[in-house]
Design an enzyme around this catalytic site. Structure first.
Site, PDB file in Angstrom:
ATOM      1  N   PRO A   2       0.770  -1.228   0.000  1.00 35.21           N
ATOM      2  CA  PRO A   2       0.000   0.000   0.000  1.00 35.21           C
ATOM      3  C   PRO A   2       0.806   1.285   0.000  1.00 35.21           C
ATOM      4  CG  PRO A   2      -0.332  -1.273   2.028  1.00 35.21           C
ATOM      5  CD  PRO A   2       0.833  -1.820   1.332  1.00 35.21           C
ATOM      6  N   GLU A   3       0.564   2.100  -0.991  1.00 34.72           N
ATOM      7  CA  GLU A   3       0.958   3.496  -0.948  1.00 34.72           C
ATOM      8  C   GLU A   3      -0.348   4.269  -1.099  1.00 34.72           C
ATOM      9  OE1 GLU A   3       4.444   4.564  -3.219  1.00 34.72           O
ATOM     10  OE2 GLU A   3       5.094   2.485  -3.311  1.00 34.72           O
ATOM     11  N   LYS A  59      -1.095   7.651   3.934  1.00 35.24           N
ATOM     12  CA  LYS A  59      -1.341   6.217   4.022  1.00 35.24           C
ATOM     13  C   LYS A  59      -2.125   5.856   5.279  1.00 35.24           C
ATOM     14  CE  LYS A  59       3.281   5.748   2.075  1.00 35.24           C
ATOM     15  NZ  LYS A  59       4.647   5.319   2.411  1.00 35.24           N
ATOM     16  N   ARG A 137       2.599  -9.858   6.986  1.00 35.59           N
ATOM     17  CA  ARG A 137       3.830  -9.433   7.658  1.00 35.59           C
ATOM     18  C   ARG A 137       3.577  -8.730   8.988  1.00 35.59           C
ATOM     19  NH1 ARG A 137       8.017  -6.647   3.729  1.00 35.59           N
ATOM     20  NH2 ARG A 137       9.224  -6.714   5.633  1.00 35.59           N
ATOM     21  N   ARG A 265      16.144   2.934   1.383  1.00 38.69           N
ATOM     22  CA  ARG A 265      15.336   2.047   0.550  1.00 38.69           C
ATOM     23  C   ARG A 265      16.018   1.793  -0.787  1.00 38.69           C
ATOM     24  NH1 ARG A 265      10.084   2.111   2.321  1.00 38.69           N
ATOM     25  NH2 ARG A 265      10.058   0.107   1.266  1.00 38.69           N
TER      26      ARG A 265
END
Length: 279
Positions: A2-3, A59, A137, A265
DNA sequence: AACAATGTTCAGTC
DNA sequence: GGACTGAACATTGT
């Protein structure tokens, strides 16, 4: 997964399939996902109430709650349910028979419909339907009264003035700033790579070295990338995302794609169009 | 089989 | 305070 675009899809799932029914049961037993709440705390706050609205900033999702009997429609001290999907979370609505009613149109990905093995939080409504956070997760987060004020302006609606103000302070790498949810909310790792690629700006460039025209390109690229992802079904539908892999070449000029680490990242950029400036 | 993964937060360092 | 790094969370896919 999800973004901003995927979270907007999740918001719309809640809006069309979960508002207006009474909550009769709450599973808040996952103490990691529901931290720092103690088990039963969220259940106590929500049982008997209705979700009356679903909102999003960046988000972060949150739902106002109300109560038919008292006429309380989410004003005042009504508890607010905050939801964050983390890296692998998804909002899924199941009907009374357990069949999947709505999981959103975006990022169906590898998940099989009706697979609730990784449900980490659930609301059961009076008609037997359920809203679940399905999150393998376990990086998503559920809580009461989320602090949305600490987020920057939403990337989908940020004004040019607010965007410039958010970008043009300090010395961090521009990609790290785009990922900073307190500066601008909603941009994740993939969206950031797409935005910088569209703007032809190297992700590691310090923000204080960007020219006014580069900041304008960045703003336009942000608006267009977010709008395109919202319109076409998520960040995976963007242009450069499929080329974030070893051996790939830039879809615009066919120069090799470079890989590095920016803002902690994995980052991909076009070696020719997004050069590291010579110093 | 080792490694990376669409996110965030916290601890530690300079 | 700002910037940067690594760890933690748990599972899956390459």
């Amino acid at each position: 997964m999800p973004e901003l675009p995927e979270v907007e899809s999740a918001r719309s799932v809640i809006e069309r399939a979960a508002l207006g029914r009474r909550i009769v049961e709450v599973d808040d037993s996952d103490t990691y996902v529901c931290r720092p709440h103690r088990p039963g705390e969220i259940r106590s706050a929500l049982t008997g109430r209705l979700l009356v609205a679903a909102h999003r900033r960046g988000k972060t999702l949150w739902c106002d709650t109300g109560d038919n009997d008292t006429g309380d429609n989410g004003a005042g001290d009504a508890p607010v349910l905050g939801l964050h999907l983390g890296m692998s979370g998804k909002i899924v609505i199941a009907g009374a028979d357990g069949s999947e009613v709505d999981g959103g149109d975006y990022w169906e990905g590898r998940r099989v419909k009706g697979d609730y093995r990784w449900s980490r939080f659930a609301l059961t409504f009076d008609d037997g339907s359920r809203l679940m956070l399905v999150d393998p997760r376990r990086l998503g987060r559920i809580g009461l009264d989320p602090e949305i004020d600490r987020l920057g302006p939403d990337a989908a609606t940020v004004t040019p003035a607010a965007f410039r103000a958010a970008v043009a302070t300090g010395t961090v790498a521009v990609k790290a700033r785009l990922l900073d949810q307190h500066a601008i909310a909603g941009i994740g790792n993939l969206l950031a790579d797409e935005i910088l690629w569209r703007a032809r700006i190297n992700p590691a460039r310090p923000v204080d070295e960007l020219t006014p025209s580069e900041i304008d390109r960045l703003l336009r690229a942000t608006r267009r990338s977010v709008a395109a992802a919202l319109a076409h079904g998520g960040v995976h539908t963007l242009t450069v995302i499929p080329f974030r892999r070893p051996g790939a070449r830039c879809p615009r000029d066919h120069a090799p794609m470079s890989r590095g680490k920016v803002g902690g990242r994995t980052t991909w950029w076009c070696s020719a169009e997004q050069p590291v400036p010579a110093k």
